[in-house]
Design a protein around this motif. Structure first.
Motif, PDB file in Angstrom:
ATOM      1  N   GLY A  18      -8.568   2.105 -10.253  1.00 16.62           N
ATOM      2  CA  GLY A  18      -8.939   1.770 -11.662  1.00 16.62           C
ATOM      3  C   GLY A  18      -8.088   0.773 -12.097  1.00 16.62           C
ATOM      4  N   ALA A  19      -8.296   0.341 -13.447  1.00 16.75           N
ATOM      5  CA  ALA A  19      -7.331  -0.577 -14.231  1.00 16.75           C
ATOM      6  C   ALA A  19      -7.821  -0.509 -15.593  1.00 16.75           C
ATOM      7  N   ILE A  20      -6.771  -0.830 -16.363  1.00 21.40           N
ATOM      8  CA  ILE A  20      -7.046  -1.328 -17.821  1.00 21.40           C
ATOM      9  C   ILE A  20      -8.064  -2.394 -17.893  1.00 21.40           C
ATOM     10  N   VAL A  21      -7.698  -3.334 -17.199  1.00 18.31           N
ATOM     11  CA  VAL A  21      -8.335  -4.813 -17.279  1.00 18.31           C
ATOM     12  C   VAL A  21      -8.827  -5.286 -16.158  1.00 18.31           C
ATOM     13  N   TYR A  74      -3.382 -15.734 -20.946  1.00 19.64           N
ATOM     14  CA  TYR A  74      -2.569 -14.457 -20.061  1.00 19.64           C
ATOM     15  C   TYR A  74      -2.778 -13.246 -20.724  1.00 19.64           C
ATOM     16  N   MET A  75      -2.975 -12.146 -20.038  1.00 18.16           N
ATOM     17  CA  MET A  75      -2.989 -10.841 -20.624  1.00 18.16           C
ATOM     18  C   MET A  75      -1.555 -10.021 -20.008  1.00 18.16           C
ATOM     19  N   GLN A  76      -0.914  -9.505 -21.073  1.00 18.12           N
ATOM     20  CA  GLN A  76       0.443  -9.004 -20.711  1.00 18.12           C
ATOM     21  C   GLN A  76       0.359  -7.657 -21.447  1.00 18.12           C
ATOM     22  N   PHE A 134     -14.342   0.908  -7.682  1.00 13.70           N
ATOM     23  CA  PHE A 134     -13.229   0.210  -8.718  1.00 13.70           C
ATOM     24  C   PHE A 134     -14.004   0.455 -10.006  1.00 13.70           C
ATOM     25  N   ARG A 135     -13.268   0.609 -10.929  1.00 18.54           N
ATOM     26  CA  ARG A 135     -13.619   0.720 -12.118  1.00 18.54           C
ATOM     27  C   ARG A 135     -12.507   0.525 -13.216  1.00 18.54           C
ATOM     28  N   ALA A 136     -12.855  -0.208 -14.357  1.00 21.28           N
ATOM     29  CA  ALA A 136     -11.903  -0.730 -15.310  1.00 21.28           C
ATOM     30  C   ALA A 136     -12.484  -0.486 -16.748  1.00 21.28           C
ATOM     31  N   LEU A 137     -11.708  -0.409 -17.884  1.00 17.78           N
ATOM     32  CA  LEU A 137     -11.892  -0.083 -19.079  1.00 17.78           C
ATOM     33  C   LEU A 137     -12.521  -1.203 -19.696  1.00 17.78           C
ATOM     34  N   SER A 151       6.223  11.097  -1.476  1.00 19.58           N
ATOM     35  CA  SER A 151       5.316  11.278  -0.141  1.00 19.58           C
ATOM     36  C   SER A 151       3.828  11.528  -0.256  1.00 19.58           C
ATOM     37  N   ILE A 152       3.155  11.064   0.606  1.00 22.04           N
ATOM     38  CA  ILE A 152       1.701  11.409   0.589  1.00 22.04           C
ATOM     39  C   ILE A 152       1.196  12.503   1.801  1.00 22.04           C
ATOM     40  N   GLN A 153       0.811  13.505   1.563  1.00 24.12           N
ATOM     41  CA  GLN A 153       0.075  14.310   2.755  1.00 24.12           C
ATOM     42  C   GLN A 153      -1.106  13.914   3.186  1.00 24.12           C
ATOM     43  N   PRO A 154      -1.277  13.649   4.472  1.00 23.37           N
ATOM     44  CA  PRO A 154      -2.617  13.291   5.154  1.00 23.37           C
ATOM     45  C   PRO A 154      -3.769  14.149   4.345  1.00 23.37           C
ATOM     46  N   GLY A 155      -4.694  13.456   4.027  1.00 26.82           N
ATOM     47  CA  GLY A 155      -5.898  14.042   3.197  1.00 26.82           C
ATOM     48  C   GLY A 155      -5.832  14.008   1.704  1.00 26.82           C
ATOM     49  N   GLU A 156      -4.610  13.932   1.199  1.00 21.07           N
ATOM     50  CA  GLU A 156      -4.439  13.776  -0.249  1.00 21.07           C
ATOM     51  C   GLU A 156      -5.504  12.789  -0.711  1.00 21.07           C
ATOM     52  N   LYS A 157      -6.002  13.440  -1.871  1.00 20.71           N
ATOM     53  CA  LYS A 157      -7.080  12.571  -2.735  1.00 20.71           C
ATOM     54  C   LYS A 157      -6.191  11.667  -3.709  1.00 20.71           C
ATOM     55  N   VAL A 158      -6.359  10.214  -3.397  1.00 17.45           N
ATOM     56  CA  VAL A 158      -5.690   9.235  -4.310  1.00 17.45           C
ATOM     57  C   VAL A 158      -6.400   8.433  -5.164  1.00 17.45           C
ATOM     58  N   LEU A 159      -6.029   8.362  -6.545  1.00 17.16           N
ATOM     59  CA  LEU A 159      -6.438   7.369  -7.401  1.00 17.16           C
ATOM     60  C   LEU A 159      -5.337   6.255  -7.564  1.00 17.16           C
ATOM     61  N   ALA A 160      -5.628   5.150  -7.144  1.00 11.24           N
ATOM     62  CA  ALA A 160      -4.700   3.647  -7.527  1.00 11.24           C
ATOM     63  C   ALA A 160      -5.143   3.385  -8.613  1.00 11.24           C
ATOM     64  N   ILE A 161      -4.197   3.123  -9.662  1.00 11.66           N
ATOM     65  CA  ILE A 161      -4.011   2.575 -10.948  1.00 11.66           C
ATOM     66  C   ILE A 161      -3.310   1.505 -10.930  1.00 11.66           C
ATOM     67  N   GLU A 162      -3.778   0.253 -11.730  1.00 13.07           N
ATOM     68  CA  GLU A 162      -3.083  -0.919 -11.945  1.00 13.07           C
ATOM     69  C   GLU A 162      -3.315  -1.324 -13.533  1.00 13.07           C
ATOM     70  N   ASP A 163      -2.414  -1.946 -14.068  1.00 11.94           N
ATOM     71  CA  ASP A 163      -2.675  -2.401 -15.624  1.00 11.94           C
ATOM     72  C   ASP A 163      -3.761  -3.411 -15.475  1.00 11.94           C
ATOM     73  N   VAL A 164      -3.633  -4.623 -14.972  1.00 12.45           N
ATOM     74  CA  VAL A 164      -4.424  -5.732 -14.767  1.00 12.45           C
ATOM     75  C   VAL A 164      -4.723  -5.985 -13.477  1.00 12.45           C
ATOM     76  N   VAL A 165      -6.285  -6.184 -13.302  1.00 12.36           N
ATOM     77  CA  VAL A 165      -6.464  -6.517 -12.081  1.00 12.36           C
ATOM     78  C   VAL A 165      -6.877  -8.028 -11.747  1.00 12.36           C
ATOM     79  N   THR A 166      -6.295  -8.948 -11.050  1.00 13.49           N
ATOM     80  CA  THR A 166      -6.731 -10.298 -11.113  1.00 13.49           C
ATOM     81  C   THR A 166      -7.394 -10.754  -9.618  1.00 13.49           C
TER      82      THR A 166
END
Length: 194
Positions: free
Chosen positions: A142-145, A33-35, A158-161, A104-119
């Protein structure tokens, strides 16, 4: 944190990879398990990971970084800080991801979604769907792992470290259950009947 920060060394240094018999959120069992909370509890390590993720996405124009609560909050913040943009987090309310706390998010805002671990990528996909419903332009995820083994299919870059594959089993086919090793639900330290 210097640019010499390396994710593999940080994962080992902070004890992120756990060995045992774990009940995953998917319901499957695993011997590992990755914590990432073990890494993110150290401000210098969290800063290093955020800087590394910001560099990984430096080719993209980003207005805001958003992470799912709880695992994505710290790393989204550190990535946003390194990128010089604001940070929000989405959280569940009645089982559904939502922006609360006046975010809040405004329409058209450029968003980078980030997670710690993607399973499976389920949580971050919910965040992306929420933000797109608000008119956001998702520029990357993006994700760390990435522990999906390439199975987390996203509609956005999608990119991960780091990539790390962990074998999992259906409970009825779990060799760890067959050995009578107690099952632990990560994050709760709850030992379940094997």
């Amino acid at each position: 944190m210097e640019q010499t920060w390396k994710v593999e060394e940080a994962i080992q240094r902070t004890g992120v990879l756990k060995e045992g018999h774990f009940l995953l959120s998917s319901g499957r069992h695993s011997g590992q398990y990755m914590q990432c909370a073990q890494l993110l509890q150290h401000p210098a390590e969290a800063e290093g990971a955020g800087q590394a993720l910001a560099r990984l996405f430096a080719d993209l124009d980003v207005d805001v970084v958003v992470g799912p609560a709880l695992g994505g909050v710290i790393i989204a913040h550190e990535t946003a800080r390194a990128a010089g943009v604001r940070c929000l987090f989405a959280e569940r309310k009645e089982g559904k991801m939502t922006l609360r706390r006046g975010f809040s998010i405004q329409p058209g805002e450029k968003v980078l979604a980030i997670e710690d671990v993607v399973t499976t990528g389920g949580s971050v996909k919910e965040v992306v769907d929420l933000l797109e419903s608000m008119g956001a332009d998702i520029v990357g995820i993006g994700a760390i792992v990435d522990r999906s083994g390439g199975k987390a299919a996203f509609r956005h870059p999608f990119r991960a470290l780091m990539n790390h594959t962990i074998q999992s089993y259906a409970p009825e086919e779990c060799p760890l259950c067959d050995q009578g090793i107690p099952v632990i639900k990560p994050g709760s330290r709850e030992t379940l009947k094997a």
